[in-house]
Design an enzyme around this catalytic site. Structure first.
Site, short mmCIF file in Angstrom:
data_model
loop_
_atom_site.label_atom_id
_atom_site.label_comp_id
_atom_site.label_asym_id
_atom_site.label_seq_id
_atom_site.Cartn_x
_atom_site.Cartn_y
_atom_site.Cartn_z
N GLY A 189 21.69 55.68 19.47
CA GLY A 189 22.39 54.63 19.96
C GLY A 189 22.60 53.69 18.91
O GLY A 189 22.63 52.43 19.21
N SER A 211 25.60 52.86 17.72
CA SER A 211 27.09 52.53 17.63
C SER A 211 27.20 51.04 18.14
O SER A 211 28.30 50.62 17.77
CB SER A 211 27.98 53.32 18.40
OG SER A 211 27.49 53.12 19.97
N GLY A 254 24.81 47.04 19.26
CA GLY A 254 23.59 46.41 19.61
C GLY A 254 22.57 46.45 18.56
O GLY A 254 22.77 46.19 17.48
N LYS A 294 33.62 54.58 18.87
CA LYS A 294 32.74 53.43 18.40
C LYS A 294 31.88 53.74 17.18
O LYS A 294 31.60 53.00 16.21
CB LYS A 294 31.55 53.09 19.63
CG LYS A 294 32.33 52.45 20.69
CD LYS A 294 31.26 51.76 21.67
CE LYS A 294 31.73 50.94 22.81
NZ LYS A 294 30.67 50.82 23.69
N ASP A 300 24.94 63.34 23.37
CA ASP A 300 23.91 62.54 24.08
C ASP A 300 22.57 63.16 24.05
O ASP A 300 22.40 64.45 24.22
CB ASP A 300 24.72 63.06 25.60
CG ASP A 300 23.79 62.21 26.69
OD1 ASP A 300 22.64 61.85 26.29
OD2 ASP A 300 24.60 62.14 27.89
N SER A 342 11.27 50.00 22.69
CA SER A 342 11.08 49.64 24.10
C SER A 342 11.78 48.32 24.61
O SER A 342 12.84 48.02 24.36
CB SER A 342 9.62 49.86 24.59
OG SER A 342 9.25 49.35 25.96
N TYR A 390 14.18 50.11 35.47
CA TYR A 390 14.24 50.00 34.05
C TYR A 390 12.93 49.98 33.41
O TYR A 390 12.57 50.71 32.65
CB TYR A 390 15.19 48.82 33.69
CG TYR A 390 15.10 48.47 32.09
CD1 TYR A 390 15.95 49.18 31.41
CD2 TYR A 390 14.44 47.51 31.66
CE1 TYR A 390 16.01 49.27 29.93
CE2 TYR A 390 14.63 47.04 30.19
CZ TYR A 390 15.34 47.80 29.45
OH TYR A 390 15.33 47.57 28.19
N LYS A 431 10.48 52.13 30.28
CA LYS A 431 10.07 51.38 28.95
C LYS A 431 8.70 51.44 28.90
O LYS A 431 8.08 51.39 27.79
CB LYS A 431 10.71 50.14 28.73
CG LYS A 431 12.29 49.94 28.81
CD LYS A 431 12.82 50.69 27.49
CE LYS A 431 14.34 50.58 27.18
NZ LYS A 431 14.39 51.01 25.99
#
Length: 332
Positions: free
Chosen positions: A39, A41, A43, A68, A93, A172, A186, A190
Site C-alpha cells: 500500500g 503508493s 497515504g 501511481k 494485489d 491497523s 471495517y 482491523k
C-alpha cells in the site's frame, strides 16, 4: 511515613527506567536495510517509505496501481541520502493470490537482499449502517485489510527467523481498538490484525523478530477523503470529536516504534489513552510501559466512559432528528 512511601515509589520508578533499556529490543538500523511497504503508493504507506528512505533504507513499494507506484518512486528518490539507495516498485494485489505475493517478494529479496522490515499498509474502508452495507463488502474488506497483511508476512517470516532479526508492522486503526458507528465492515478487519500480531509476536520473539501494531487516528490521506464522502452523519459527528493528523506525522511515529521493536504504536494523547485502555494481555516492550498501563488504566477508563456516553448521545440525537423529520414528511 508518607514521605518514605513517596521516596520509595520514586526510587522504584527510576530503577525501572534504568533497567528498562536492558530488556528492550535492540533497535533496527535503517541505513542499508531493506524495507518493504505494501500500500506504498499513497497515504501513510508512501510517507512511511519516504521516512525510511530518508534514513538510508532500500525500499520496495508494493501496490496495485503501477502508474501511481512509478510516480511515488520519483517522489521518494528526491530524499536519497546516498547514491546506492534503490526504490523498487512491484504492482500486485497482496490480498488475492498468496503464491504470487510470495514470488514477487522473492524477486525483491534477490535484488535488494533479505527483508529487514515489512510494513503492511495496504487497506481500504467502507462506511455505512450495518444493514446498508453490501454483503460482498464485508468479504472484500476482510480480504484486503486482513489477508492482505497475512500473505506478505507469511512470505518473509521464515527468512527473518533464520536470520534472527526483523520487524513486521501491521497498520491497523483506532477503529481497530474501538468499534464505532458506521464501521461494522471495517472495524472487525482491523481488530483481527491485533489478534494476528499478538499470536505472531509470541511465536517469533525468541528469534529476535518483533511485531508492531500501529493504530493511526483519522489521517489526511486520499483514502480518508474518499471514505468521508459516504460517512453517515453519526460517524461524521463522532469523528469531529478528534482532530485529523497529517500522514507525515503518523509515519514518523510508526517508523520510530517499529525500529525500536515496540508492540503498540499510537499517535497523540487520544491514541495513548486508547492504547492503555485496550492493552489487555498485549505484549509490552519494557517494564516502564507495563507500569504506565497499570497506573493509568483506572483514570483512563473513567475518561473513556465519558467519551462513550457522548458518542451514544450523538447517535441517539441523530436518530430522534431523523424520526422527527420522517414524521413531519408523513403529515404533509
Amino acid at each position: 511515613m508518607l514521605l518514605l512511601a513517596a521516596a520509595f515509589i520514586v526510587a522504584f520508578v527510576l530503577l525501572l527506567y534504568m533497567v528498562s533499556p536492558l530488556i528492550s529490543p535492540k533497535s533496527l538500523k535503517l541505513p542499508g536495510a531493506h524495507v518493504v511497504v505494501t500500500g506504498g503508493s499513497s497515504g501513510i504507506g508512501k510517507c512511511i517509505a519516504i521516512e525510511c528512505y530518508k534514513q538510508g533504507a532500500f525500499i520496495t513499494l508494493i501496490a496495485r496501481d503501477e502508474s501511481k507506484l512509478l510516480q511515488t518512486k520519483k517522489e521518494i528518490e528526491k530524499y536519497s541520502v546516498n547514491d546506492k539507495q534503490v526504490v523498487l516498485c512491484i504492482s500486485v494485489d497482496v490480498s488475492k493470490d498468496y503464491e504470487q505475493v510470495e514470488n514477487v517478494l522473492k524477486q525483491a529479496q534477490e535484488k535488494l537482499g533479505p527483508v529487514d522490515m515489512l510494513v503492511n499498509c495496504a487497506g481500504t474502508s467502507v462506511t455505512g449502517k450495518f444493514e446498508d452495507i453490501e454483503v460482498n463488502s464485508f468479504e472484500r474488506l476482510m480480504a484486503v485489510n486482513y489477508l492482505g497483511s497475512v500473505y506478505p508476512s507469511r512470505a518473509v517470516i521464515a527468512t527473518m527467523k533464520e536470520r534472527r532479526m526483523g520487524r513486521i508492522v501491521f497498520v491497523s486503526s483506532q477503529a481497530g481498538q474501538l468499534g464505532l458507528f458506521g464501521y461494522t465492515a471495517y472495524s472487525p478487519t482491523k481488530f483481527a490484525l491485533r489478534g494476528l500480531a499478538e499470536a505472531l509476536q509470541m511465536e517469533v520473539k525468541p528469534y529476535n523478530v518483533y511485531v508492531t501494531v500501529a493504530y493511526p487516528p483519522d489521517t489526511d490521506t486520499p483514502g480518508f477523503a474518499e471514505e468521508s464522502k459516504t460517512k453517515p452523519l453519526e460517524t461524521k459527528l463522532i469523528s469531529e470529536t478528534s482532530s485529523v493528523c497529517q500522514a507525515e506525522q503518523v509515519a514518523r511515529v510508526i517508523v520510530k516504534d517499529a525500529i525500536q521493536g515496540n508492540f503498540n504504536s499510537s499517535v497523540g494523547s487520544d491514541g495513548y489513552m486508547l492504547s492503555i485502555l485496550t492493552s489487555g494481555m498485549s505484549p509490552v516492550t519494557s517494564i516502564t510501559e507495563g507500569l504506565q498501563q497499570v497506573v493509568c488504566m483506572g483514570i483512563f477508563r473513567i475518561i473513556g466512559l465519558f467519551y462513550l456516553g457522548s458518542f451514544d448521545s450523538i447517535v441517539r440525537r441523530c436518530m430522534m432528528q431523523r424520526e422527527k423529520s420522517e414524521s413531519a414528511d408523513k403529515t404533509e
